[in-house]
Design a protein around this motif. Sequence first.
Motif, mmCIF file in Angstrom:
data_model
loop_
_atom_site.group_PDB
_atom_site.id
_atom_site.type_symbol
_atom_site.label_atom_id
_atom_site.label_comp_id
_atom_site.label_asym_id
_atom_site.label_seq_id
_atom_site.Cartn_x
_atom_site.Cartn_y
_atom_site.Cartn_z
ATOM 1 N N ALA A 100 -10.774 1.003 5.125
ATOM 2 C CA ALA A 100 -10.149 2.054 4.313
ATOM 3 C C ALA A 100 -9.189 2.888 5.150
ATOM 4 N N ALA A 101 -9.604 3.241 6.364
ATOM 5 C CA ALA A 101 -8.749 4.044 7.239
ATOM 6 C C ALA A 101 -7.465 3.301 7.583
ATOM 7 N N GLU A 102 -7.561 2.025 7.881
ATOM 8 C CA GLU A 102 -6.382 1.249 8.239
ATOM 9 C C GLU A 102 -5.461 1.049 7.034
ATOM 10 N N ALA A 103 -6.046 0.931 5.848
ATOM 11 C CA ALA A 103 -5.231 0.704 4.652
ATOM 12 C C ALA A 103 -4.391 1.921 4.285
ATOM 13 N N LEU A 104 -4.796 3.111 4.729
ATOM 14 C CA LEU A 104 -4.024 4.313 4.409
ATOM 15 C C LEU A 104 -2.579 4.194 4.869
ATOM 16 N N PHE A 105 -2.388 3.644 6.076
ATOM 17 C CA PHE A 105 -1.040 3.559 6.623
ATOM 18 C C PHE A 105 -0.443 2.182 6.490
ATOM 19 N N GLY A 106 -1.222 1.231 6.003
ATOM 20 C CA GLY A 106 -0.670 -0.082 5.737
ATOM 21 C C GLY A 106 -0.425 -0.301 4.267
ATOM 22 N N ALA A 107 -0.423 0.801 3.506
ATOM 23 C CA ALA A 107 -0.349 0.696 2.050
ATOM 24 C C ALA A 107 0.921 0.008 1.584
ATOM 25 N N GLY A 108 1.999 0.202 2.291
ATOM 26 C CA GLY A 108 3.260 -0.423 1.890
ATOM 27 C C GLY A 108 3.191 -1.926 1.923
ATOM 28 N N GLU A 109 2.620 -2.483 2.996
ATOM 29 C CA GLU A 109 2.502 -3.933 3.104
ATOM 30 C C GLU A 109 1.433 -4.465 2.155
ATOM 31 N N GLU A 110 0.348 -3.696 1.969
ATOM 32 C CA GLU A 110 -0.689 -4.138 1.034
ATOM 33 C C GLU A 110 -0.131 -4.195 -0.387
ATOM 34 N N LYS A 111 0.769 -3.257 -0.709
ATOM 35 C CA LYS A 111 1.392 -3.257 -2.029
ATOM 36 C C LYS A 111 2.133 -4.572 -2.270
ATOM 37 N N MET A 112 2.865 -5.046 -1.253
ATOM 38 C CA MET A 112 3.613 -6.284 -1.401
ATOM 39 C C MET A 112 2.685 -7.460 -1.665
ATOM 40 N N ALA A 113 1.471 -7.378 -1.126
ATOM 41 C CA ALA A 113 0.533 -8.481 -1.290
ATOM 42 C C ALA A 113 -0.235 -8.404 -2.602
ATOM 43 N N THR A 114 -0.383 -7.200 -3.176
ATOM 44 C CA THR A 114 -1.248 -7.039 -4.340
ATOM 45 C C THR A 114 -0.526 -6.594 -5.604
#
Length: 413
Positions: free
Chosen positions: A174-188
């Motif tokens: 969860a902590a790592e996803a806070l700042f990787g949200a932009g890349e996670e958005k592209m994947a999801t």
Amino acid sequence: MTPEHHSIDISSQAFWDSTFDERERSFARLRTEAGPTWHAPLPADFPYTEPGFWAATTHQDIVYVSKNSELFTSAEGVAVSPMPKEPQVAMSFFLTMDPPEHTIFRKLIAAAFTPRQVKRIQHQIEQTARVIVDGLIGAGDVDFVSACSSLLPMHTVSDMIGIDQKDREPVRRAAEALFGAGEEKMATDVDSLTIMLTQVELLRNAAIEIAEARRRKPEDDLMTNIVQAEIDGHRLTNDQIGAFMILLSSAGNDTTKQTTSHAMLGLARNPEQREWLLADWDGRIGGAVEEFVRWASAVMSFSRRATRDTEIRGSRINAGDKVALFYCSGNRDASAFGGTADVFDITRNHNPHIGFGGGGVHYCLGSHVAKTQLRALFRELLTRTPKVEIGEPVWLKNTFVHGIKHLPAHFPA
């Protein structure tokens, strides 16, 4: 009257998708301007009405804004990218407060870090660093980020807060996803704000659960100190403790993780500096850590809002205007660091870096813990893995964190 946006584009997705060195060339040109420059808003995937922001790119301007909290407020949010105020406050805790409110909450958190707790945290950090490097010796090919850089910061946060072993992995993700949200958005295909709020809720609930348990049954740990701390009749509520957990998990996790990766890459590319450091570890590691932080510039920016009409070196700033503090630019400013500002140099003897902020009331409260982690981990790495080989990094595309997503490494048997 709103000025025209500057011709040098530092707002587009293309700019932030380029390399750090490419972006730095644009910042270097902006640093030659008479004062802060006006730019279009950064990209956002939800409606917003911001007209733009002033870019403070010189070391001097960033320090000036940081040290004048009455003139430049944090209460309206600290993100440079357009973002609703509510999630910023939820994620930032006292980063989005001004004195005197900020002073009270900063004192409440500081009061929990008793000498006994600081000593306990330092011992845990040193012990965890040894265990991490134990797992690297003879490991062969690994991703240094996942096998090393990402482990110590979140272990430290979990130890400090008292997170149960079974809950640590989802909290770390969860902590790592806070700042990787932009890349996670592209994947999801889920918008970045929704991703961030989901992680915020998980971290918040984890902290509140522990806080309630410590109120029922106090223990000899930091969370017990946090729930018991009192300043001028104020105590932290569950919501405030949840907000502190979010801040600690993000600011205390990703920044130290990224600094570790950048420093390891810097030392691998400059082996003579590694040898210089090892020749007098105790005498030189303090200055080396400061350069690790400057070079990494893990947090690239925060922002403030002008509380009234003002001026910075000829740039007329209106009340309510956003002023972006680009630490990544200030940490490469030759006027502050001399002609080697763009060089990784742990022998640097004048290093007024702004990697923990530009000073003032918001200077990083966790800087001591971050430095302790870097000293402990690099002592283990440099003395016990002398033949490690480091490959080429894969960079994180992000407008906030100067991130290395993957860093190939080989630890021979």
